[in-house]
Motif scaffolding. Structure first.
Motif, PDB file in Angstrom:
ATOM      1  N   ASP A  14     -21.977 -22.138   1.554  1.00 55.45           N
ATOM      2  CA  ASP A  14     -21.277 -22.920   0.524  1.00 55.45           C
ATOM      3  C   ASP A  14     -20.264 -22.059  -0.220  1.00 55.45           C
ATOM      4  OD1 ASP A  14     -22.830 -25.087   1.217  1.00 55.45           O
ATOM      5  OD2 ASP A  14     -24.204 -24.898  -0.488  1.00 55.45           O
ATOM      6  N   THR A  15     -20.617 -20.790  -0.441  1.00 59.65           N
ATOM      7  CA  THR A  15     -19.712 -19.877  -1.140  1.00 59.65           C
ATOM      8  C   THR A  15     -18.462 -19.618  -0.315  1.00 59.65           C
ATOM      9  OG1 THR A  15     -21.586 -18.796  -2.232  1.00 59.65           O
ATOM     10  CG2 THR A  15     -19.510 -17.591  -2.184  1.00 59.65           C
ATOM     11  N   VAL A  16     -18.638 -19.426   0.974  1.00 63.60           N
ATOM     12  CA  VAL A  16     -17.496 -19.163   1.853  1.00 63.60           C
ATOM     13  C   VAL A  16     -16.600 -20.392   1.947  1.00 63.60           C
ATOM     14  CG1 VAL A  16     -16.811 -18.649   4.231  1.00 63.60           C
ATOM     15  CG2 VAL A  16     -18.717 -17.408   3.178  1.00 63.60           C
ATOM     16  N   ARG A  17     -17.211 -21.570   2.045  1.00 57.67           N
ATOM     17  CA  ARG A  17     -16.433 -22.807   2.186  1.00 57.67           C
ATOM     18  C   ARG A  17     -15.759 -23.212   0.882  1.00 57.67           C
ATOM     19  NH1 ARG A  17     -20.946 -24.767   5.396  1.00 57.67           N
ATOM     20  NH2 ARG A  17     -21.774 -25.689   3.473  1.00 57.67           N
ATOM     21  N   GLU A  18     -16.506 -23.181  -0.210  1.00 54.74           N
ATOM     22  CA  GLU A  18     -15.995 -23.645  -1.499  1.00 54.74           C
ATOM     23  C   GLU A  18     -16.372 -22.652  -2.602  1.00 54.74           C
ATOM     24  OE1 GLU A  18     -14.119 -26.184  -2.139  1.00 54.74           O
ATOM     25  OE2 GLU A  18     -14.133 -27.193  -0.201  1.00 54.74           O
ATOM     26  N   PRO A  19     -15.700 -21.496  -2.636  1.00 53.45           N
ATOM     27  CA  PRO A  19     -16.079 -20.478  -3.628  1.00 53.45           C
ATOM     28  C   PRO A  19     -15.924 -20.945  -5.074  1.00 53.45           C
ATOM     29  CG  PRO A  19     -14.020 -19.904  -2.527  1.00 53.45           C
ATOM     30  CD  PRO A  19     -14.611 -21.041  -1.766  1.00 53.45           C
ATOM     31  N   ALA A  20     -14.920 -21.763  -5.343  1.00 49.99           N
ATOM     32  CA  ALA A  20     -14.718 -22.247  -6.712  1.00 49.99           C
ATOM     33  C   ALA A  20     -15.860 -23.165  -7.139  1.00 49.99           C
ATOM     34  CB  ALA A  20     -13.382 -22.975  -6.823  1.00 49.99           C
ATOM     35  N   THR A  21     -16.286 -24.041  -6.238  1.00 46.87           N
ATOM     36  CA  THR A  21     -17.400 -24.946  -6.542  1.00 46.87           C
ATOM     37  C   THR A  21     -18.678 -24.165  -6.778  1.00 46.87           C
ATOM     38  OG1 THR A  21     -16.404 -26.701  -5.198  1.00 46.87           O
ATOM     39  CG2 THR A  21     -18.755 -26.896  -5.690  1.00 46.87           C
ATOM     40  N   MET A  22     -18.931 -23.166  -5.939  1.00 47.37           N
ATOM     41  CA  MET A  22     -20.123 -22.343  -6.116  1.00 47.37           C
ATOM     42  C   MET A  22     -20.060 -21.577  -7.437  1.00 47.37           C
ATOM     43  SD  MET A  22     -23.036 -21.292  -5.250  1.00 47.37           S
ATOM     44  CE  MET A  22     -23.193 -22.045  -3.625  1.00 47.37           C
ATOM     45  N   ALA A  23     -18.884 -21.070  -7.784  1.00 47.07           N
ATOM     46  CA  ALA A  23     -18.727 -20.354  -9.050  1.00 47.07           C
ATOM     47  C   ALA A  23     -19.048 -21.266 -10.232  1.00 47.07           C
ATOM     48  CB  ALA A  23     -17.309 -19.809  -9.173  1.00 47.07           C
ATOM     49  N   ALA A  24     -18.601 -22.505 -10.165  1.00 48.05           N
ATOM     50  CA  ALA A  24     -18.877 -23.460 -11.244  1.00 48.05           C
ATOM     51  C   ALA A  24     -20.377 -23.742 -11.348  1.00 48.05           C
ATOM     52  CB  ALA A  24     -18.103 -24.752 -10.997  1.00 48.05           C
ATOM     53  N   ARG A  25     -21.046 -23.840 -10.206  1.00 51.07           N
ATOM     54  CA  ARG A  25     -22.494 -24.079 -10.204  1.00 51.07           C
ATOM     55  C   ARG A  25     -23.232 -22.909 -10.850  1.00 51.07           C
ATOM     56  NH1 ARG A  25     -24.037 -25.413  -4.098  1.00 51.07           N
ATOM     57  NH2 ARG A  25     -26.139 -25.114  -4.991  1.00 51.07           N
ATOM     58  N   ILE A  26     -22.842 -21.688 -10.481  1.00 48.40           N
ATOM     59  CA  ILE A  26     -23.501 -20.499 -11.033  1.00 48.40           C
ATOM     60  C   ILE A  26     -23.227 -20.385 -12.527  1.00 48.40           C
ATOM     61  CG2 ILE A  26     -23.548 -17.972 -10.987  1.00 48.40           C
ATOM     62  CD1 ILE A  26     -22.885 -18.161  -7.989  1.00 48.40           C
ATOM     63  N   ALA A 110     -23.638 -10.835  -9.754  1.00 48.75           N
ATOM     64  CA  ALA A 110     -24.907 -10.643  -9.048  1.00 48.75           C
ATOM     65  C   ALA A 110     -24.885 -11.399  -7.725  1.00 48.75           C
ATOM     66  CB  ALA A 110     -26.068 -11.117  -9.912  1.00 48.75           C
ATOM     67  N   TRP A 111     -24.420 -12.658  -7.758  1.00 51.77           N
ATOM     68  CA  TRP A 111     -24.350 -13.420  -6.510  1.00 51.77           C
ATOM     69  C   TRP A 111     -23.277 -12.852  -5.583  1.00 51.77           C
ATOM     70  CZ3 TRP A 111     -26.763 -15.637  -3.007  1.00 51.77           C
ATOM     71  CH2 TRP A 111     -26.113 -16.407  -2.036  1.00 51.77           C
ATOM     72  N   PHE A 112     -22.167 -12.416  -6.147  1.00 51.13           N
ATOM     73  CA  PHE A 112     -21.116 -11.817  -5.317  1.00 51.13           C
ATOM     74  C   PHE A 112     -21.652 -10.598  -4.582  1.00 51.13           C
ATOM     75  CE2 PHE A 112     -17.638  -8.721  -4.798  1.00 51.13           C
ATOM     76  CZ  PHE A 112     -16.810  -9.458  -3.965  1.00 51.13           C
ATOM     77  N   GLN A 113     -22.470  -9.796  -5.260  1.00 45.16           N
ATOM     78  CA  GLN A 113     -23.059  -8.629  -4.614  1.00 45.16           C
ATOM     79  C   GLN A 113     -24.003  -9.049  -3.492  1.00 45.16           C
ATOM     80  OE1 GLN A 113     -21.658  -6.004  -5.276  1.00 45.16           O
ATOM     81  NE2 GLN A 113     -22.930  -4.187  -5.437  1.00 45.16           N
ATOM     82  N   CYS A 114     -24.688 -10.177  -3.670  1.00 45.61           N
ATOM     83  CA  CYS A 114     -25.543 -10.701  -2.601  1.00 45.61           C
ATOM     84  C   CYS A 114     -24.703 -11.123  -1.402  1.00 45.61           C
ATOM     85  CB  CYS A 114     -26.364 -11.894  -3.108  1.00 45.61           C
ATOM     86  SG  CYS A 114     -27.639 -11.471  -4.300  1.00 45.61           S
ATOM     87  N   VAL A 115     -23.550 -11.718  -1.670  1.00 46.33           N
ATOM     88  CA  VAL A 115     -22.633 -12.106  -0.593  1.00 46.33           C
ATOM     89  C   VAL A 115     -22.175 -10.867   0.170  1.00 46.33           C
ATOM     90  CG1 VAL A 115     -20.331 -13.054  -0.110  1.00 46.33           C
ATOM     91  CG2 VAL A 115     -21.844 -14.220  -1.728  1.00 46.33           C
ATOM     92  N   VAL A 116     -21.833  -9.821  -0.572  1.00 44.68           N
ATOM     93  CA  VAL A 116     -21.423  -8.564   0.069  1.00 44.68           C
ATOM     94  C   VAL A 116     -22.563  -8.011   0.925  1.00 44.68           C
ATOM     95  CG1 VAL A 116     -20.721  -6.174  -0.339  1.00 44.68           C
ATOM     96  CG2 VAL A 116     -19.773  -8.007  -1.755  1.00 44.68           C
TER      97      VAL A 116
END
Length: 196
Positions: A14-26, A110-116
């Motif tokens: 979901d982050t790769v497809r819609e990073p803005a949407t995921m950011a809003a959720r977080i 924190a989530w971005f680091q998980c993505v990395v």
């Protein structure tokens, strides 16, 4: 929400497809700070261990990451850099007219680091199975990380503009570089004082 491997991978997709949407959720979750710091720390340690593992592979792209000293020292440096990123993205973003809270900044990083971490796992696996394309994947991974980070910063500070988020990223890199320079000087001073 129960967190298992399937859930994490779905969140990653979901982050790769819609990073803005995921950011809003977080951003809307308002996660406790201790959770954010814990996730950030675990992900950072995982990244360091995987990059050191990758260095054992012939022709590894990790040879150009700058990592490769003692794992503990690399963990300290990467950890310090990650913590600085949280504070820099928060303070610099606010100074540029953003409205992101510190808690939201921490949760997003924190989530971005998980993505990395997930991307590093994929890079190590590709290095094992298809070494010739590992370098290309490393470039793709870097571009994807910048793309996601720009969307995260845009949503975090309500910029609604990737150009303004890019400006924040440039300012943050300058601030991060200054902060790291101070840390390196301090570490060097401790090493000299300790006779290392």
């Amino acid at each position: 929400m129960s967190f298992n491997l399937g859930t994490v991978m779905q969140l990653f997709a979901d982050t790769v497809r819609e990073p803005a949407t995921m950011a809003a959720r977080i951003k809307a979750q308002r996660a406790p700070h201790d959770v954010g710091w814990s996730v950030l720390g675990v992900a950072t340690i995982g990244i360091v261990l995987l990059l050191h593992l990758e260095r054992l592979l012939p022709g590894s792209s990790a040879q150009v990451t700058g990592m490769g000293g003692a794992p503990f020292l690399d963990a300290v440096v990467l950890g310090a850099m990650t913590v600085l990123m949280v504070f820099v993205f928060y303070s610099a973003g606010r100074s540029l007219g953003g409205d992101g809270s510190f808690g939201a900044t921490l949760a997003l990083m924190a989530w971005f680091q998980c993505v990395v971490l997930i991307l590093v796992v994929a890079q190590v696996l590709i290095g094992l199975v298809m070494p010739p394309i590992a370098g290309l994947f490393a470039i793709f991974s870097f571009v994807l990380q910048v793309y996601i980070l720009l969307h995260f910063m845009s949503v975090l500070h309500s910029y609604n503009s990737l150009a303004k988020a890019a400006g924040l990223l440039v300012v943050s890199i300058i601030g991060l570089g200054f902060g790291l320079a101070v840390i390196v000087v301090l570490i060097g001073g401790v090493a000299v004082a300790g006779g290392v």
